[in-house]
Write a protein that holds these residues in place. Structure first.
Motif, PDB file in Angstrom:
ATOM      1  N   GLY A 324       0.802  -1.220   0.000  1.00  0.00           N
ATOM      2  CA  GLY A 324       0.000   0.000   0.000  1.00  0.00           C
ATOM      3  C   GLY A 324       0.831   1.264   0.000  1.00  0.00           C
ATOM      4  N   GLY A 325       1.884   1.279   0.799  1.00  0.00           N
ATOM      5  CA  GLY A 325       2.751   2.445   0.852  1.00  0.00           C
ATOM      6  C   GLY A 325       3.763   2.488  -0.272  1.00  0.00           C
ATOM      7  N   GLY A 326       3.882   1.406  -1.034  1.00  0.00           N
ATOM      8  CA  GLY A 326       4.860   1.332  -2.104  1.00  0.00           C
ATOM      9  C   GLY A 326       4.219   1.478  -3.471  1.00  0.00           C
ATOM     10  N   ILE A 327       4.748   0.724  -4.437  1.00  0.00           N
ATOM     11  CA  ILE A 327       4.279   0.873  -5.817  1.00  0.00           C
ATOM     12  C   ILE A 327       3.786  -0.438  -6.413  1.00  0.00           C
ATOM     13  N   GLY A 328       3.672  -1.493  -5.617  1.00  0.00           N
ATOM     14  CA  GLY A 328       3.160  -2.739  -6.159  1.00  0.00           C
ATOM     15  C   GLY A 328       3.820  -3.951  -5.550  1.00  0.00           C
ATOM     16  N   PHE A 329       3.594  -5.100  -6.203  1.00  0.00           N
ATOM     17  CA  PHE A 329       4.009  -6.394  -5.676  1.00  0.00           C
ATOM     18  C   PHE A 329       5.327  -6.903  -6.233  1.00  0.00           C
ATOM     19  N   GLY A 330       5.993  -6.132  -7.061  1.00  0.00           N
ATOM     20  CA  GLY A 330       7.162  -6.642  -7.761  1.00  0.00           C
ATOM     21  C   GLY A 330       8.438  -6.592  -6.940  1.00  0.00           C
ATOM     22  N   VAL A 331       8.907  -7.744  -6.475  1.00  0.00           N
ATOM     23  CA  VAL A 331      10.171  -7.797  -5.740  1.00  0.00           C
ATOM     24  C   VAL A 331      11.345  -7.440  -6.662  1.00  0.00           C
ATOM     25  N   LEU A 332      11.261  -7.793  -7.940  1.00  0.00           N
ATOM     26  CA  LEU A 332      12.314  -7.402  -8.874  1.00  0.00           C
ATOM     27  C   LEU A 332      12.438  -5.885  -8.942  1.00  0.00           C
ATOM     28  N   LYS A 333      11.313  -5.184  -8.988  1.00  0.00           N
ATOM     29  CA  LYS A 333      11.346  -3.723  -9.034  1.00  0.00           C
ATOM     30  C   LYS A 333      11.831  -3.143  -7.710  1.00  0.00           C
ATOM     31  N   GLU A 334      11.525  -3.823  -6.617  1.00  0.00           N
ATOM     32  CA  GLU A 334      12.020  -3.371  -5.314  1.00  0.00           C
ATOM     33  C   GLU A 334      13.549  -3.447  -5.303  1.00  0.00           C
ATOM     34  N   ALA A 335      14.086  -4.512  -5.864  1.00  0.00           N
ATOM     35  CA  ALA A 335      15.540  -4.641  -5.946  1.00  0.00           C
ATOM     36  C   ALA A 335      16.138  -3.547  -6.821  1.00  0.00           C
ATOM     37  N   LEU A 336      15.495  -3.257  -7.949  1.00  0.00           N
ATOM     38  CA  LEU A 336      15.975  -2.189  -8.824  1.00  0.00           C
ATOM     39  C   LEU A 336      15.961  -0.844  -8.094  1.00  0.00           C
ATOM     40  N   GLN A 337      14.891  -0.576  -7.344  1.00  0.00           N
ATOM     41  CA  GLN A 337      14.819   0.682  -6.604  1.00  0.00           C
ATOM     42  C   GLN A 337      15.916   0.749  -5.537  1.00  0.00           C
ATOM     43  N   ALA A 338      16.200  -0.384  -4.910  1.00  0.00           N
ATOM     44  CA  ALA A 338      17.293  -0.414  -3.940  1.00  0.00           C
ATOM     45  C   ALA A 338      18.600  -0.001  -4.613  1.00  0.00           C
ATOM     46  N   TYR A 339      18.833  -0.533  -5.805  1.00  0.00           N
ATOM     47  CA  TYR A 339      20.032  -0.162  -6.563  1.00  0.00           C
ATOM     48  C   TYR A 339      20.053   1.336  -6.857  1.00  0.00           C
ATOM     49  N   LEU A 340      18.933   1.864  -7.361  1.00  0.00           N
ATOM     50  CA  LEU A 340      18.878   3.269  -7.765  1.00  0.00           C
ATOM     51  C   LEU A 340      19.089   4.203  -6.573  1.00  0.00           C
ATOM     52  N   ILE A 341      18.430   3.906  -5.471  1.00  0.00           N
ATOM     53  CA  ILE A 341      18.560   4.761  -4.294  1.00  0.00           C
ATOM     54  C   ILE A 341      19.994   4.746  -3.762  1.00  0.00           C
ATOM     55  N   GLN A 342      20.612   3.568  -3.778  1.00  0.00           N
ATOM     56  CA  GLN A 342      21.989   3.496  -3.294  1.00  0.00           C
ATOM     57  C   GLN A 342      22.957   4.265  -4.198  1.00  0.00           C
ATOM     58  N   ARG A 343      22.592   4.422  -5.460  1.00  0.00           N
ATOM     59  CA  ARG A 343      23.449   5.189  -6.378  1.00  0.00           C
ATOM     60  C   ARG A 343      23.479   6.668  -6.022  1.00  0.00           C
ATOM     61  N   ILE A 344      22.419   7.179  -5.394  1.00  0.00           N
ATOM     62  CA  ILE A 344      22.378   8.608  -5.084  1.00  0.00           C
ATOM     63  C   ILE A 344      22.512   8.894  -3.594  1.00  0.00           C
ATOM     64  N   ALA A 345      22.506   7.865  -2.764  1.00  0.00           N
ATOM     65  CA  ALA A 345      22.687   8.058  -1.324  1.00  0.00           C
ATOM     66  C   ALA A 345      24.079   8.606  -1.044  1.00  0.00           C
ATOM     67  N   HIS A 346      24.187   9.468  -0.036  1.00  0.00           N
ATOM     68  CA  HIS A 346      25.488  10.081   0.236  1.00  0.00           C
ATOM     69  C   HIS A 346      26.520   9.057   0.688  1.00  0.00           C
ATOM     70  N   ASP A 347      26.043   7.940   1.269  1.00  0.00           N
ATOM     71  CA  ASP A 347      26.955   6.873   1.692  1.00  0.00           C
ATOM     72  C   ASP A 347      26.490   5.555   1.074  1.00  0.00           C
ATOM     73  N   GLY A 348      26.109   5.613  -0.186  1.00  0.00           N
ATOM     74  CA  GLY A 348      25.504   4.466  -0.822  1.00  0.00           C
ATOM     75  C   GLY A 348      26.483   3.357  -1.162  1.00  0.00           C
ATOM     76  N   MET A 349      25.918   2.178  -1.429  1.00  0.00           N
ATOM     77  CA  MET A 349      26.703   1.028  -1.863  1.00  0.00           C
ATOM     78  C   MET A 349      26.436   0.768  -3.338  1.00  0.00           C
ATOM     79  N   LEU A 350      27.464   0.432  -4.078  1.00  0.00           N
ATOM     80  CA  LEU A 350      27.277   0.043  -5.475  1.00  0.00           C
ATOM     81  C   LEU A 350      26.863  -1.420  -5.504  1.00  0.00           C
ATOM     82  N   LEU A 351      25.630  -1.675  -5.887  1.00  0.00           N
ATOM     83  CA  LEU A 351      25.093  -3.029  -5.926  1.00  0.00           C
ATOM     84  C   LEU A 351      25.170  -3.578  -7.343  1.00  0.00           C
ATOM     85  N   ASP A 352      25.582  -4.838  -7.474  1.00  0.00           N
ATOM     86  CA  ASP A 352      25.563  -5.476  -8.784  1.00  0.00           C
ATOM     87  C   ASP A 352      24.407  -6.474  -8.846  1.00  0.00           C
ATOM     88  N   ALA A 353      24.298  -7.164  -9.965  1.00  0.00           N
ATOM     89  CA  ALA A 353      23.167  -8.073 -10.154  1.00  0.00           C
ATOM     90  C   ALA A 353      23.149  -9.186  -9.116  1.00  0.00           C
TER      91      ALA A 353
END
Length: 436
Positions: A324-353
């Motif tokens: 409800g608070g998110g954007i849907g049921f897709g765990v794959l998209k949740e993983a992609l968003q985790a990657y994207l957010i970490q790319r712009i976080a001030h102390d982010g981690m570079l995540l690979d596949a």
């Protein structure tokens, strides 16, 4: 003596992470011409197709080339009653709860409505490739029962429980501590350990739970072996301030749960966006897991999850869609968003596949205490998997066709694969979704 079962040998490119890529090198395993041998609902062997086929000539082969096999996706934080409030934008957590989520959750008192929602919720999980989920049930026993029954009928691996609250929500969502204890005990008796179902003690969050209710939660955890625990932690600054007001004796938010014995290896706390250094250290020491919900954190403006701080401290982290608070049921998209957010976080981690696959699969199994049963394709584990097949002439199909290596394909699946890519989903070898 009867002959051993022949088994089914699936042939397709396959990916899994039998090790944690945050702590081990070469944790991602790829077999471009892969063979997954299934016998009696379990993985019998996984590896190069030619080798597996030569070792098991009796197996019945199924050619799935053109698509890809991944372990079943695992969602470690999702709210069943919130299916119909997806898409509520522009609100922060407490405002969203009051005006969107809680009115819909109150509708779960209508049993036919709850039954319909439960069936649709379970079907939607499966259609998105989710084979295991830690689910917030409803505030009402019949609605939570409907969820368990729907999950059992569908064959999914579901961990859930009655949502408990006795203050600061709508009055129709409150229970007394005594009623919460009785209702939870009966639901545990009916569903905990029934086939693929497990029970999780589920106070909504400390803000809506009195000390008496939290004591009930601790009592339930002590009285019944193998229960899981789930709640929310440090999601929003306004929520954190209110918890501090309600529990003036607590050094921080986590200390509230610690007082009642509600942390530990089978406890999962959602969000933890605004964690202190001390809380992260104590989460690691107690082996309490965090369900990271990047889409919800962004949609509700809650903040950027400090993944690096958690991982470096040794906190176990997995993914949750929240729904409800998110954007849907897709765990794959949740993983992609985790990657994207970490790319712009001030102390982010570079995540690979490999990191993304681990977070979407094995990490969830570890968080739920199910790593000996599911999460990857190691022999002996349940044959839980999702078969993804790019639609003809889609951008994903074009990328896959021209990919230079298997890891590039896996990255493309996380970037471009949606529900339309999910062709078949199995739990313990049994089909729980097929696109037809």
């Amino acid at each position: 003596m009867s002959a051993p079962p022949r088994g089914e040998l699936l042939r397709a490119p396959l990916f899994h992470t039998p090790r944690n890529p945050f702590v081990e090198q070469r944790a991602l395993e790829c077999h471009w011409d892969g063979g997954l041998l299934i016998r009696e609902g379990r993985v019998a062997e996984c590896g190069d197709y030619q080798k597996v086929a030569a070792a098991h000539p009796e197996a019945i082969a199924t050619d799935l080339r053109g698509g890809f096999l991944l372990p079943g996706l695992i969602d470690t934080h999702v709210h069943f009653p919130q299916l119909r409030v997806l898409g509520s934008l522009g609100r922060s957590l407490l405002d969203w709860l009051e005006h969107r989520a809680l009115p819909e959750e109150a509708r779960m008192a209508d049993e036919p409505y709850a039954l319909e929602t439960a069936r649709q919720f379970v079907d939607t999980l499966a259609a998105h490739g989710t084979t295991t989920a830690l689910v917030f049930g409803a505030h009402f026993v019949p609605a939570t029962t409907a969820l368990f029954e729907a999950a059992d009928a569908a064959g999914l691996r579901i961990v859930s429980g009655l949502v408990l609250a006795d203050r600061l929500l709508r009055p129709d969502l409150h229970q007394t501590p005594e009623a919460a204890y009785r209702a939870s005990t009966e639901l545990i008796r009916c569903f905990h350990g029934r086939r693929r179902l497990l029970y999780a003690v589920t106070p909504r969050f400390a803000l809506s739970a009195s000390e008496a209710l939290l004591e009930v939660c601790g009592t339930l955890m002590r009285e019944h072996a193998g229960l899981r625990f789930q709640t929310h932690l440090n999601e929003n600054p306004a929520e954190i301030a209110e918890v501090a007001r309600l529990f003036p004796w607590a050094a921080d938010y986590l200390a509230v749960y610690e007082r009642f014995g509600l942390t530990g290896p089978r406890a999962v706390m959602a969000h933890n966006v605004h964690a202190t250094v001390s809380e992260i250290a104590r989460l690691a020491a107690s082996s309490t897991a965090i369900a990271h919900c990047p889409c919800s954190n962004a949609a509700l403006g809650s903040g950027i999850f400090p993944l690096r701080r958690h991982i470096e401290a040794g906190v176990r982290c997995a993914l949750g869609t929240d729904v409800g608070g998110g954007i849907g049921f897709g765990v794959l998209k949740e993983a992609l968003q985790a990657y994207l957010i970490q790319r712009i976080a001030h102390d982010g981690m570079l995540l690979d596949a490999g990191h993304l696959l681990y977070l979407a699969t094995r990490a969830g199994a570890e968080a739920l205490g199910l790593a000996d049963q599911t999460g990857d394709f190691q022999p002996g584990k349940a044959a839980d998997f999702v078969y993804l097949r790019p639609p003809v002439d889609s951008p994903l199909a074009a990328v896959v066709e021209h990919a230079e290596d298997p890891e590039s394909v896996l990255a493309a699946l996380f970037t471009l694969a949606g529900q339309e890519t999910v062709h078949q989903v199995r739990v313990e070898g049994s089909v729980v979704y097929d696109c037809g």
